[in-house]
Write a protein that holds these residues in place. Structure first.
Motif, PDB file in Angstrom:
ATOM      1  N   UNK A  90       0.872  -1.163   0.000  1.00 22.86           N
ATOM      2  CA  UNK A  90       0.000   0.000   0.000  1.00 22.86           C
ATOM      3  C   UNK A  90       0.920   1.226   0.000  1.00 22.86           C
ATOM      4  N   UNK A  91       0.361   2.399   0.120  1.00 24.34           N
ATOM      5  CA  UNK A  91       1.207   3.598   0.129  1.00 24.34           C
ATOM      6  C   UNK A  91       2.141   3.622   1.325  1.00 24.34           C
ATOM      7  N   UNK A  92       1.745   2.955   2.422  1.00 23.89           N
ATOM      8  CA  UNK A  92       2.512   3.075   3.663  1.00 23.89           C
ATOM      9  C   UNK A  92       2.951   1.759   4.283  1.00 23.89           C
ATOM     10  N   UNK A  93       2.686   0.612   3.649  1.00 17.61           N
ATOM     11  CA  UNK A  93       3.051  -0.642   4.297  1.00 17.61           C
ATOM     12  C   UNK A  93       3.435  -1.720   3.279  1.00 17.61           C
ATOM     13  N   UNK A  94       4.317  -2.601   3.740  1.00 13.28           N
ATOM     14  CA  UNK A  94       4.750  -3.778   2.977  1.00 13.28           C
ATOM     15  C   UNK A  94       4.157  -5.001   3.669  1.00 13.28           C
ATOM     16  N   UNK A  95       3.387  -5.783   2.922  1.00 11.87           N
ATOM     17  CA  UNK A  95       2.612  -6.867   3.500  1.00 11.87           C
ATOM     18  C   UNK A  95       3.004  -8.220   2.905  1.00 11.87           C
ATOM     19  N   UNK A  96       3.074  -9.238   3.767  1.00 12.07           N
ATOM     20  CA  UNK A  96       3.422 -10.593   3.330  1.00 12.07           C
ATOM     21  C   UNK A  96       2.520 -11.595   4.045  1.00 12.07           C
ATOM     22  N   UNK A  97       2.398 -12.784   3.458  1.00  9.46           N
ATOM     23  CA  UNK A  97       1.621 -13.849   4.080  1.00  9.46           C
ATOM     24  C   UNK A  97       2.454 -14.677   5.059  1.00  9.46           C
ATOM     25  N   UNK A  98       3.782 -14.685   4.850  1.00  6.92           N
ATOM     26  CA  UNK A  98       4.653 -15.486   5.712  1.00  6.92           C
ATOM     27  C   UNK A  98       6.056 -14.895   5.703  1.00  6.92           C
ATOM     28  N   UNK A  99       6.820 -15.233   6.740  1.00  4.61           N
ATOM     29  CA  UNK A  99       8.227 -14.855   6.784  1.00  4.61           C
ATOM     30  C   UNK A  99       9.067 -16.047   6.330  1.00  4.61           C
ATOM     31  N   UNK A 100       9.986 -15.805   5.386  1.00  2.00           N
ATOM     32  CA  UNK A 100      10.878 -16.857   4.908  1.00  2.00           C
ATOM     33  C   UNK A 100      12.178 -16.214   4.427  1.00  2.00           C
ATOM     34  N   UNK A 101      13.020 -16.991   3.739  1.00  2.23           N
ATOM     35  CA  UNK A 101      14.323 -16.458   3.328  1.00  2.23           C
ATOM     36  C   UNK A 101      14.189 -15.330   2.314  1.00  2.23           C
ATOM     37  N   UNK A 102      13.148 -15.357   1.506  1.00  2.00           N
ATOM     38  CA  UNK A 102      12.943 -14.275   0.546  1.00  2.00           C
ATOM     39  C   UNK A 102      12.632 -12.966   1.262  1.00  2.00           C
ATOM     40  N   UNK A 103      11.736 -13.019   2.226  1.00  2.00           N
ATOM     41  CA  UNK A 103      11.382 -11.825   2.993  1.00  2.00           C
ATOM     42  C   UNK A 103      12.582 -11.337   3.806  1.00  2.00           C
ATOM     43  N   UNK A 104      13.318 -12.265   4.383  1.00  2.00           N
ATOM     44  CA  UNK A 104      14.519 -11.905   5.139  1.00  2.00           C
ATOM     45  C   UNK A 104      15.520 -11.168   4.261  1.00  2.00           C
ATOM     46  N   UNK A 105      15.685 -11.622   3.020  1.00  2.00           N
ATOM     47  CA  UNK A 105      16.581 -10.960   2.073  1.00  2.00           C
ATOM     48  C   UNK A 105      16.146  -9.508   1.847  1.00  2.00           C
ATOM     49  N   UNK A 106      14.853  -9.311   1.657  1.00  2.00           N
ATOM     50  CA  UNK A 106      14.348  -7.967   1.398  1.00  2.00           C
ATOM     51  C   UNK A 106      14.466  -7.075   2.626  1.00  2.00           C
ATOM     52  N   UNK A 107      14.270  -7.633   3.796  1.00  2.00           N
ATOM     53  CA  UNK A 107      14.432  -6.871   5.035  1.00  2.00           C
ATOM     54  C   UNK A 107      15.867  -6.367   5.150  1.00  2.00           C
ATOM     55  N   UNK A 108      16.813  -7.253   4.875  1.00  2.00           N
ATOM     56  CA  UNK A 108      18.219  -6.862   4.991  1.00  2.00           C
ATOM     57  C   UNK A 108      18.603  -5.838   3.939  1.00  2.00           C
ATOM     58  N   UNK A 124      15.648  -7.384 -12.169  1.00  2.00           N
ATOM     59  CA  UNK A 124      16.689  -8.318 -11.770  1.00  2.00           C
ATOM     60  C   UNK A 124      16.109  -9.717 -11.661  1.00  2.00           C
ATOM     61  N   UNK A 125      16.947 -10.721 -11.526  1.00  2.00           N
ATOM     62  CA  UNK A 125      16.498 -12.112 -11.537  1.00  2.00           C
ATOM     63  C   UNK A 125      15.717 -12.544 -10.303  1.00  2.00           C
ATOM     64  N   UNK A 126      15.701 -11.722  -9.267  1.00  2.00           N
ATOM     65  CA  UNK A 126      15.034 -12.092  -8.014  1.00  2.00           C
ATOM     66  C   UNK A 126      13.651 -11.495  -7.855  1.00  2.00           C
ATOM     67  N   UNK A 127      13.250 -10.604  -8.754  1.00  2.00           N
ATOM     68  CA  UNK A 127      12.011  -9.863  -8.556  1.00  2.00           C
ATOM     69  C   UNK A 127      11.104  -9.884  -9.780  1.00  2.00           C
ATOM     70  N   UNK A 128       9.824 -10.121  -9.522  1.00  2.00           N
ATOM     71  CA  UNK A 128       8.779  -9.835 -10.495  1.00  2.00           C
ATOM     72  C   UNK A 128       7.849  -8.839  -9.829  1.00  2.00           C
ATOM     73  N   UNK A 129       7.611  -7.708 -10.470  1.00  2.00           N
ATOM     74  CA  UNK A 129       6.828  -6.648  -9.855  1.00  2.00           C
ATOM     75  C   UNK A 129       5.668  -6.258 -10.753  1.00  2.00           C
ATOM     76  N   UNK A 130       4.484  -6.177 -10.169  1.00  2.00           N
ATOM     77  CA  UNK A 130       3.250  -5.886 -10.900  1.00  2.00           C
ATOM     78  C   UNK A 130       2.698  -4.558 -10.397  1.00  2.00           C
ATOM     79  N   UNK A 131       2.470  -3.629 -11.298  1.00  2.00           N
ATOM     80  CA  UNK A 131       1.901  -2.329 -10.959  1.00  2.00           C
ATOM     81  C   UNK A 131       0.762  -2.011 -11.918  1.00  2.00           C
ATOM     82  N   UNK A 132       0.087  -0.919 -11.673  1.00  2.00           N
ATOM     83  CA  UNK A 132      -1.005  -0.475 -12.543  1.00  2.00           C
ATOM     84  C   UNK A 132      -0.526  -0.316 -13.981  1.00  2.00           C
ATOM     85  N   UNK A 133      -1.432  -0.531 -14.930  1.00  2.00           N
ATOM     86  CA  UNK A 133      -1.070  -0.335 -16.335  1.00  2.00           C
ATOM     87  C   UNK A 133      -0.706   1.114 -16.621  1.00  2.00           C
ATOM     88  N   UNK A 134      -1.086   2.024 -15.726  1.00  2.00           N
ATOM     89  CA  UNK A 134      -0.743   3.440 -15.876  1.00  2.00           C
ATOM     90  C   UNK A 134       0.600   3.776 -15.219  1.00  2.00           C
TER      91      UNK A 134
END
Length: 264
Positions: A108-126, A177-187
């Protein structure tokens, strides 16, 4: 004469540790031309760079899904293009079904949300040094970005291809990059953010310079008079750029801006 600088963040103004090299930070703080960060990141993930560089003007988040200004009171939205909510939920449900091992995040505009904590989320936190929010379901707030983290680099390409096939022209699906797929509005295309600020400041194309390294920078680089690819950029970016500078680890922005000069 260059009157406005645009720069991607990851792989461009940031080094591999997600920080700004001291040489680059010191140079940009003294450089007499306004700088706008243009990133797939959320505003909260851009704040440290805005503060470190002392930036005061509009900044571009979520690949132009949100253009904002930061102040002591928070962020002011100047232009907002979230993903339609029902569409965002459909995409997340599709990913869960077709790629059950995928690590799904949504912003959202102010928060990063996940369903679970794992090595991928840990990587992004770091990397971003930001706090995540564990959720059991998706709320009603506007969703600006859905991100798939893939530290092992096994599903990014097939997942991106599947999303482009099943949701054509409905959203922008990019690999950063090879670690990320990112989806945003068509605009939400970086070039639209460039045009917004160009119009706001009444600038000509030849007065704009932009720096980038990845696939999602291509539209931005085509929108400016001087386009600069980092040495670490993908080949597609280098092929369309006006010039290639040093890598993000070697202060490539400093190298290019020193050659061009503020009066060019």
């Amino acid at each position: 004469m260059i009157k406005q600088i645009f720069s991607d963040m990851d792989g461009t103004i940031l080094n591999g540790s997600g920080e700004i090299n001291t040489k680059t930070a010191d140079f940009l703080k003294e450089y007499p031309i306004p700088l706008t960060l243009v990133s797939a990141r959320a505003p909260m993930e851009m704040e440290f760079a805005i503060d470190e560089l002392g930036l005061t003007g509009p900044q571009i988040a979520f690949n132009s899904g949100l253009i904002f200004e930061k102040s002591a009171h928070g962020i002011t939205k100047l232009l907002s293009h979230p993903i339609p909510h029902d569409l965002a939920i459909n995409i997340i449900d599709f990913i869960k079904k077709e790629f059950p091992k995928a690590t799904i995040s949504w912003y959202t505009a102010n928060s990063w949300n996940v369903f679970e904590f794992n090595e991928d989320v840990d990587y992004q936190v770091r990397l971003t040094k930001r706090k995540y929010h564990l959720q059991t379901e998706i709320g009603k707030e506007d969703i600006y970005k859905i991100m798939i983290l893939d530290v092992k680099e096994k599903i990014t390409r097939p997942l991106t291809a599947a999303l482009r096939k099943n949701f054509p022209n409905l959203v922008n699906t990019k690999t950063t990059g090879p670690k990320y797929c990112e989806i945003t509005s068509c605009k939400a295309i970086k070039s639209s953010g460039i045009r917004y600020i160009q119009k706001m400041r009444n600038l000509q194309k030849e007065e704009l310079i932009a720096f980038g390294d990845g696939e999602n920078d291509l539209e931005m680089l085509k929108e400016v008079g001087v386009s600069v690819a980092m040495e670490n950029a993908v080949n597609e970016v280098k092929e369309i750029a006006t010039m290639v500078t040093d890598s993000n680890e070697e202060d490539g922005l400093v190298t290019a801006l020193s050659k061009i000069g503020p009066s060019q």
